[in-house]
Design a protein around this motif. Structure first.
Motif, PDB file in Angstrom:
ATOM      1  N   SER A 165      47.154  45.127  47.477  1.00 32.78           N
ATOM      2  CA  SER A 165      45.841  45.703  47.192  1.00 32.78           C
ATOM      3  C   SER A 165      45.258  45.212  45.872  1.00 32.78           C
ATOM      4  CB  SER A 165      45.935  47.233  47.175  1.00 32.78           C
ATOM      5  OG  SER A 165      46.792  47.675  46.118  1.00 32.78           O
ATOM      6  N   LEU A 166      46.102  44.700  44.980  1.00 34.85           N
ATOM      7  CA  LEU A 166      45.631  44.156  43.709  1.00 34.85           C
ATOM      8  C   LEU A 166      46.077  42.709  43.568  1.00 34.85           C
ATOM      9  CD1 LEU A 166      46.277  47.142  41.234  1.00 34.85           C
ATOM     10  CD2 LEU A 166      44.143  46.518  42.407  1.00 34.85           C
ATOM     11  N   ARG A 167      45.377  41.972  42.748  1.00 30.49           N
ATOM     12  CA  ARG A 167      45.620  40.532  42.625  1.00 30.49           C
ATOM     13  C   ARG A 167      46.871  40.209  41.829  1.00 30.49           C
ATOM     14  NH1 ARG A 167      41.240  36.118  40.232  1.00 30.49           N
ATOM     15  NH2 ARG A 167      42.499  34.243  40.649  1.00 30.49           N
ATOM     16  N   TYR A 168      47.156  41.003  40.803  1.00 34.17           N
ATOM     17  CA  TYR A 168      48.294  40.722  39.915  1.00 34.17           C
ATOM     18  C   TYR A 168      49.285  41.888  39.928  1.00 34.17           C
ATOM     19  CZ  TYR A 168      45.002  37.265  38.048  1.00 34.17           C
ATOM     20  OH  TYR A 168      44.095  36.234  37.926  1.00 34.17           O
ATOM     21  N   ASP A 169      50.548  41.534  39.693  1.00 35.88           N
ATOM     22  CA  ASP A 169      51.585  42.556  39.528  1.00 35.88           C
ATOM     23  C   ASP A 169      51.712  42.969  38.065  1.00 35.88           C
ATOM     24  OD1 ASP A 169      52.474  42.494  42.300  1.00 35.88           O
ATOM     25  OD2 ASP A 169      53.295  40.525  41.825  1.00 35.88           O
ATOM     26  N   VAL A 170      51.561  42.000  37.167  1.00 39.25           N
ATOM     27  CA  VAL A 170      51.776  42.262  35.735  1.00 39.25           C
ATOM     28  C   VAL A 170      50.677  41.606  34.906  1.00 39.25           C
ATOM     29  CG1 VAL A 170      53.408  42.153  33.816  1.00 39.25           C
ATOM     30  CG2 VAL A 170      54.263  42.206  36.168  1.00 39.25           C
ATOM     31  N   PHE A 171      50.026  42.417  34.085  1.00 38.30           N
ATOM     32  CA  PHE A 171      49.106  41.913  33.067  1.00 38.30           C
ATOM     33  C   PHE A 171      49.898  41.767  31.772  1.00 38.30           C
ATOM     34  CE2 PHE A 171      46.361  42.662  29.439  1.00 38.30           C
ATOM     35  CZ  PHE A 171      45.238  41.884  29.693  1.00 38.30           C
ATOM     36  N   GLN A 180      42.179  45.970  35.400  1.00 39.91           N
ATOM     37  CA  GLN A 180      41.939  46.798  36.574  1.00 39.91           C
ATOM     38  C   GLN A 180      42.556  46.202  37.837  1.00 39.91           C
ATOM     39  OE1 GLN A 180      37.651  47.088  36.553  1.00 39.91           O
ATOM     40  NE2 GLN A 180      37.654  48.828  35.138  1.00 39.91           N
ATOM     41  N   ASP A 181      42.780  44.884  37.826  1.00 35.39           N
ATOM     42  CA  ASP A 181      43.303  44.196  39.006  1.00 35.39           C
ATOM     43  C   ASP A 181      44.803  43.935  38.905  1.00 35.39           C
ATOM     44  OD1 ASP A 181      42.780  43.310  41.532  1.00 35.39           O
ATOM     45  OD2 ASP A 181      42.114  41.309  40.952  1.00 35.39           O
ATOM     46  N   SER A 233      62.632  33.203  42.858  1.00 33.75           N
ATOM     47  CA  SER A 233      63.638  34.209  43.205  1.00 33.75           C
ATOM     48  C   SER A 233      63.180  35.619  42.852  1.00 33.75           C
ATOM     49  CB  SER A 233      64.959  33.906  42.485  1.00 33.75           C
ATOM     50  OG  SER A 233      64.791  33.970  41.081  1.00 33.75           O
ATOM     51  N   ASN A 234      62.117  35.745  42.028  1.00 32.86           N
ATOM     52  CA  ASN A 234      61.596  37.062  41.663  1.00 32.86           C
ATOM     53  C   ASN A 234      60.239  37.339  42.317  1.00 32.86           C
ATOM     54  OD1 ASN A 234      63.842  37.644  40.033  1.00 32.86           O
ATOM     55  ND2 ASN A 234      62.943  36.558  38.301  1.00 32.86           N
ATOM     56  N   GLY A 235      59.379  36.333  42.317  1.00 35.21           N
ATOM     57  CA  GLY A 235      58.175  36.399  43.136  1.00 35.21           C
ATOM     58  C   GLY A 235      57.029  37.261  42.652  1.00 35.21           C
ATOM     59  N   LEU A 236      56.968  37.586  41.344  1.00 35.77           N
ATOM     60  CA  LEU A 236      55.848  38.393  40.849  1.00 35.77           C
ATOM     61  C   LEU A 236      54.641  37.514  40.518  1.00 35.77           C
ATOM     62  CD1 LEU A 236      57.545  41.077  38.561  1.00 35.77           C
ATOM     63  CD2 LEU A 236      56.983  41.205  40.987  1.00 35.77           C
ATOM     64  N   ARG A 237      53.492  38.166  40.387  1.00 39.56           N
ATOM     65  CA  ARG A 237      52.249  37.487  40.029  1.00 39.56           C
ATOM     66  C   ARG A 237      51.792  38.033  38.679  1.00 39.56           C
ATOM     67  NH1 ARG A 237      48.993  39.910  44.843  1.00 39.56           N
ATOM     68  NH2 ARG A 237      49.928  41.667  43.728  1.00 39.56           N
ATOM     69  N   CYS A 238      51.672  37.163  37.687  1.00 40.66           N
ATOM     70  CA  CYS A 238      51.332  37.600  36.330  1.00 40.66           C
ATOM     71  C   CYS A 238      49.962  37.081  35.908  1.00 40.66           C
ATOM     72  CB  CYS A 238      52.389  37.109  35.333  1.00 40.66           C
ATOM     73  SG  CYS A 238      54.049  37.765  35.627  1.00 40.66           S
ATOM     74  N   TYR A 239      49.351  37.822  34.987  1.00 41.83           N
ATOM     75  CA  TYR A 239      48.099  37.390  34.375  1.00 41.83           C
ATOM     76  C   TYR A 239      48.362  37.062  32.911  1.00 41.83           C
ATOM     77  CZ  TYR A 239      43.375  37.341  32.485  1.00 41.83           C
ATOM     78  OH  TYR A 239      42.218  36.958  31.849  1.00 41.83           O
TER      79      TYR A 239
END
Length: 234
Positions: free
Chosen positions: A83-89, A138-139, A111-117
């Motif tokens: 629902s959001l673009r990033y996992d971690v700001f 917010q995202d 191997s971890n697969g997170l999306r960071c900003y």
């Protein structure tokens, strides 16, 4: 006489070529021996290559899978996460860019697969910084504050910290990661939060951050499923 002469000639040939065959038989084991001299290294590799290939194949089959071969946590495929673009700001001071990028690389590893900003990487050229920052906050599901002496002296970092606090006060979404800072020196707004210590064991600290993000995603995903189930029953 003629038969004796022919017999002598045949005996000579047998003796001559039999000796060469014996010599070859003695050389062959040397070609496959691990103690073979360097002069035979090329011949050894060509003679032993079939068995070496077989050994390599066996090793690859019996070897344990690497970390990257492990499946990603199921929560990373949930509707809530998507629902959001990033996992971690990731909020940090410019002087701490190397540390921030190292932590981001760990979180984003396959191997971890997170999306960071990261602002310096993901903020579009020409965009208004404050607008893009607010949108990224917010995202993002979670907000990582890389608290260092540089961070607390930086008005821009403190501004970002307050933006994060206004979005999700008293929530699991805020993850303060502390480097070279005693708790007594932390901003007052963060002293009531649990922090991740990156001083003693950086790898362990990185893992703590990763698990904190996964736990938040898992909790919220299950909460969303329960809410949807209740609405369906109603």
């Amino acid at each position: 006489m003629e038969e004796n002469r022919i017999g002598s000639i045949i005996g000579w040939f047998r003796q001559r070529f039999g000796k060469q065959m014996n010599d070859l038989d003695q050389v062959k084991p040397c070609l496959c021996s691990q103690t073979c001299s360097s002069s035979h290294s090329n011949a050894s590799s060509s003679v032993c290559s079939p068995s070496s290939s077989s050994y390599s194949l066996k090793s690859s089959i019996s070897a344990k899978p690497s970390t990257s071969d492990q499946p990603l946590p199921s929560v990373l495929f949930s509707a809530f996460r998507s629902s959001l673009r990033y996992d971690v700001f990731v909020c940090h001071n410019d002087e701490d860019s190397d540390l921030a990028q190292s932590l981001t690389s760990f979180l984003e590893h396959p191997s971890n697969g997170l999306r960071c900003y990261l602002q310096e990487r993901d903020c579009p050229v020409g965009g208004a910084v404050s607008t893009e920052l607010l949108q990224a906050v917010q995202d993002s599901h979670c907000w990582l504050l890389l608290i260092t002496p540089n961070f607390v002296r930086d008005d821009w970092c403190l501004y970002q910290m307050h933006q994060v606090l206004s979005e999700g006060p008293m929530s699991q979404r805020i993850i303060p990661a502390v480097v070279d800072m005693p708790r007594s020196k932390l901003p007052l707004e963060l002293r009531f939060l649990f922090t991740v210590d990156l001083n003693m064991n950086k790898e362990f600290g990185n893992t703590q951050v990763y698990r904190a993000v996964l736990q938040y995603l898992k909790d919220m995903s299950e909460k969303e499923k329960s809410s949807n189930a209740s609405q369906s029953d109603g």
